[in-house]
Scaffold this motif. Structure first.
Motif, PDB file in Angstrom:
ATOM      1  N   GLY A  28       3.393 -29.253 -26.796  1.00  0.00           N
ATOM      2  CA  GLY A  28       4.502 -28.720 -25.579  1.00  0.00           C
ATOM      3  C   GLY A  28       3.861 -29.063 -24.027  1.00  0.00           C
ATOM      4  O   GLY A  28       3.116 -29.597 -23.453  1.00  0.00           O
ATOM      5  N   LYS A  29       4.516 -27.571 -22.490  1.00  0.00           N
ATOM      6  CA  LYS A  29       4.224 -27.812 -21.509  1.00  0.00           C
ATOM      7  C   LYS A  29       3.478 -26.244 -21.792  1.00  0.00           C
ATOM      8  O   LYS A  29       4.266 -25.655 -21.930  1.00  0.00           O
ATOM      9  CB  LYS A  29       5.550 -27.772 -20.802  1.00  0.00           C
ATOM     10  N   VAL A  30       2.038 -26.149 -21.173  1.00  0.00           N
ATOM     11  CA  VAL A  30       1.547 -25.289 -20.570  1.00  0.00           C
ATOM     12  C   VAL A  30       2.108 -24.683 -19.556  1.00  0.00           C
ATOM     13  O   VAL A  30       2.092 -25.246 -18.662  1.00  0.00           O
ATOM     14  CB  VAL A  30      -0.353 -24.831 -20.804  1.00  0.00           C
ATOM     15  N   VAL A  31       2.180 -23.142 -18.930  1.00  0.00           N
ATOM     16  CA  VAL A  31       2.617 -22.689 -18.519  1.00  0.00           C
ATOM     17  C   VAL A  31       1.771 -21.489 -18.511  1.00  0.00           C
ATOM     18  O   VAL A  31       1.537 -20.562 -18.833  1.00  0.00           O
ATOM     19  CB  VAL A  31       4.145 -22.445 -17.817  1.00  0.00           C
ATOM     20  N   SER A  32       2.254 -21.014 -17.253  1.00  0.00           N
ATOM     21  CA  SER A  32       1.247 -19.851 -16.939  1.00  0.00           C
ATOM     22  C   SER A  32       1.942 -18.440 -17.396  1.00  0.00           C
ATOM     23  O   SER A  32       3.556 -18.458 -17.117  1.00  0.00           O
ATOM     24  CB  SER A  32       1.419 -19.410 -14.720  1.00  0.00           C
ATOM     25  N   ILE A  33       1.714 -17.414 -17.931  1.00  0.00           N
ATOM     26  CA  ILE A  33       2.339 -16.488 -18.852  1.00  0.00           C
ATOM     27  C   ILE A  33       3.409 -15.777 -17.976  1.00  0.00           C
ATOM     28  O   ILE A  33       4.777 -15.197 -17.944  1.00  0.00           O
ATOM     29  CB  ILE A  33       1.556 -15.423 -19.345  1.00  0.00           C
ATOM     30  N   THR A  34       3.007 -15.743 -16.082  1.00  0.00           N
ATOM     31  CA  THR A  34       3.994 -15.106 -15.578  1.00  0.00           C
ATOM     32  C   THR A  34       5.218 -15.548 -15.350  1.00  0.00           C
ATOM     33  O   THR A  34       6.243 -15.114 -14.800  1.00  0.00           O
ATOM     34  CB  THR A  34       3.523 -15.009 -14.397  1.00  0.00           C
ATOM     35  N   GLU A 147     -14.153  -8.541 -19.387  1.00  0.00           N
ATOM     36  CA  GLU A 147     -13.333 -10.203 -19.735  1.00  0.00           C
ATOM     37  C   GLU A 147     -12.626 -11.011 -18.902  1.00  0.00           C
ATOM     38  O   GLU A 147     -11.794 -10.181 -18.912  1.00  0.00           O
ATOM     39  CB  GLU A 147     -13.568 -10.537 -21.693  1.00  0.00           C
ATOM     40  N   THR A 148     -12.720 -12.175 -19.382  1.00  0.00           N
ATOM     41  CA  THR A 148     -11.086 -13.158 -18.290  1.00  0.00           C
ATOM     42  C   THR A 148     -11.014 -13.813 -19.073  1.00  0.00           C
ATOM     43  O   THR A 148     -11.666 -14.851 -20.078  1.00  0.00           O
ATOM     44  CB  THR A 148     -12.649 -13.226 -17.232  1.00  0.00           C
ATOM     45  N   LEU A 149      -9.540 -14.343 -18.965  1.00  0.00           N
ATOM     46  CA  LEU A 149      -8.636 -15.135 -19.655  1.00  0.00           C
ATOM     47  C   LEU A 149      -8.783 -16.105 -18.731  1.00  0.00           C
ATOM     48  O   LEU A 149      -8.284 -16.227 -17.923  1.00  0.00           O
ATOM     49  CB  LEU A 149      -8.106 -14.844 -20.933  1.00  0.00           C
ATOM     50  N   ILE A 150      -9.632 -17.675 -19.020  1.00  0.00           N
ATOM     51  CA  ILE A 150      -8.849 -18.587 -18.070  1.00  0.00           C
ATOM     52  C   ILE A 150      -8.164 -20.084 -19.195  1.00  0.00           C
ATOM     53  O   ILE A 150      -8.856 -20.102 -19.594  1.00  0.00           O
ATOM     54  CB  ILE A 150     -10.874 -19.075 -17.335  1.00  0.00           C
ATOM     55  N   VAL A 151      -7.209 -20.315 -18.608  1.00  0.00           N
ATOM     56  CA  VAL A 151      -6.009 -21.421 -18.936  1.00  0.00           C
ATOM     57  C   VAL A 151      -7.157 -22.404 -18.067  1.00  0.00           C
ATOM     58  O   VAL A 151      -6.703 -23.326 -17.497  1.00  0.00           O
ATOM     59  CB  VAL A 151      -5.011 -21.288 -18.505  1.00  0.00           C
ATOM     60  N   GLU A 152      -7.295 -23.646 -18.816  1.00  0.00           N
ATOM     61  CA  GLU A 152      -8.159 -24.259 -18.510  1.00  0.00           C
ATOM     62  C   GLU A 152      -7.058 -25.552 -18.217  1.00  0.00           C
ATOM     63  O   GLU A 152      -7.304 -26.466 -18.072  1.00  0.00           O
ATOM     64  CB  GLU A 152      -9.208 -24.732 -19.482  1.00  0.00           C
ATOM     65  N   LYS A 153      -5.911 -25.594 -19.027  1.00  0.00           N
ATOM     66  CA  LYS A 153      -5.009 -26.981 -19.328  1.00  0.00           C
ATOM     67  C   LYS A 153      -3.493 -26.584 -18.864  1.00  0.00           C
ATOM     68  O   LYS A 153      -3.209 -25.636 -19.619  1.00  0.00           O
ATOM     69  CB  LYS A 153      -5.649 -27.625 -20.088  1.00  0.00           C
ATOM     70  N   MET A 154      -2.703 -26.944 -18.609  1.00  0.00           N
ATOM     71  CA  MET A 154      -1.478 -26.676 -17.592  1.00  0.00           C
ATOM     72  C   MET A 154      -1.322 -28.196 -18.407  1.00  0.00           C
ATOM     73  O   MET A 154      -1.377 -28.676 -17.551  1.00  0.00           O
ATOM     74  CB  MET A 154      -1.783 -26.317 -16.865  1.00  0.00           C
ATOM     75  N   GLY A 155      -0.210 -27.951 -18.065  1.00  0.00           N
ATOM     76  CA  GLY A 155       1.047 -29.047 -18.627  1.00  0.00           C
ATOM     77  C   GLY A 155       1.358 -29.631 -19.741  1.00  0.00           C
ATOM     78  O   GLY A 155       1.180 -28.348 -20.880  1.00  0.00           O
ATOM     79  N   ASN A 156       1.662 -30.826 -20.265  1.00  0.00           N
ATOM     80  CA  ASN A 156       1.869 -30.791 -21.420  1.00  0.00           C
ATOM     81  C   ASN A 156       0.346 -30.891 -22.694  1.00  0.00           C
ATOM     82  O   ASN A 156      -0.815 -31.275 -22.121  1.00  0.00           O
ATOM     83  CB  ASN A 156       1.921 -32.958 -22.002  1.00  0.00           C
TER      84      ASN A 156
END
Length: 172
Positions: A28-34, A147-156
Motif C-alpha cells: 500500500g502507501k506509507v504515510v506519516s503516523i500523524t 533512540e529514534t524511529l526514522i521512516v526511510e520510505k514514504m509512498g507506495n
C-alpha cells in the motif's frame, strides 16, 4: 537523502548493529503516523511509527521476532523483536468494534516469525464501509532513551518491503 543514508548505514543494512530495520507489513502507501485519524496514534500516545493505507489485505511480519500478543478481535497484533523492540500492527480505526469480522489469523501467541511471514488476512472490501478508516498504524511502543524511529520510505511499498523504517540505536 537516500545517498546520505546509504553512506552512513553502509551497503548491507542487516550487518549494521546501530540500526534495527522494519519492513512494511502491508502492500500500500506509507504515510506519516500523524495522518492516522485517531489521536491515540497521530499524537504518538502509544509510541512512534508510520502508517500504511493498504491496497491488499495480507499482513506480514515487519520484523524477525515472536508474536507477543493478539487482540481477541484479531485487529491488532503485537510482536517482540530480537532486541526487545515491541511493534504493534493495528489494522484500521475503530476496527475493535467488528469483533473479528473480516479478519483471519495465521499465527498464535508465542510463535516465532520472520520478516514476510503471514500474520493475518483482512477482507478490506468487507470492513471498509463499517469503520472510519482501514489505515494501519505500525507502532514501536518501547523506543529507548535517545533512540529514534526514522521512516526511510514514504509512498507506495510492496508487501514485506524491507528498509521502510529503522530505529537508530544510540550507544552511550
Amino acid at each position: 537523502m537516500l545517498k546520505f543514508l546509504k553512506n552512513i548505514l553502509g551497503n548491507n543494512k542487516k550487518e549494521n548493529k546501530d540500526y534495527e530495520y522494519i519492513a512494511s507489513p502491508l502492500e500500500g502507501k506509507v504515510v506519516s503516523i500523524t495522518e492516522v485519524p485517531d489521536p491515540v496514534f497521530s499524537q504518538k500516545m502509544m509510541g512512534d511509527g508510520f502508517a500504511v493505507i493498504p491496497s491488499k489485505g495480507i499482513v506480514v511480519s515487519p520484523i524477525d521476532g515472536v508474536v507477543a500478543s493478539i487482540f481477541p478481535t484479531k485487529h491488532a497484533i503485537g510482536l517482540k523483536g530480537k532486541n526487545g523492540r515491541e511493534i504493534i500492527i493495528h489494522v484500521g480505526v475503530e476496527t475493535v468494534n467488528l469483533n473479528g469480522e473480516g479478519f483471519e489469523l495465521f499465527v498464535n501467541e508465542g510463535q516465532v516469525v520472520k520478516i514476510g511471514d503471514r500474520l493475518l488476512n483482512i477482507d478490506i472490501d468487507r470492513i471498509k464501509d463499517k469503520v472510519p478508516s482501514v489505515i494501519t498504524p505500525v507502532i514501536v511502543s518501547n523506543l529507548g532513551d535517545g533512540e529514534t524511529l526514522i521512516v526511510e520510505k514514504m509512498g507506495n511499498v510492496a508487501l514485506g518491503e524491507e528498509g521502510v523504517a529503522f530505529i537508530k540505536i544510540n550507544k552511550n
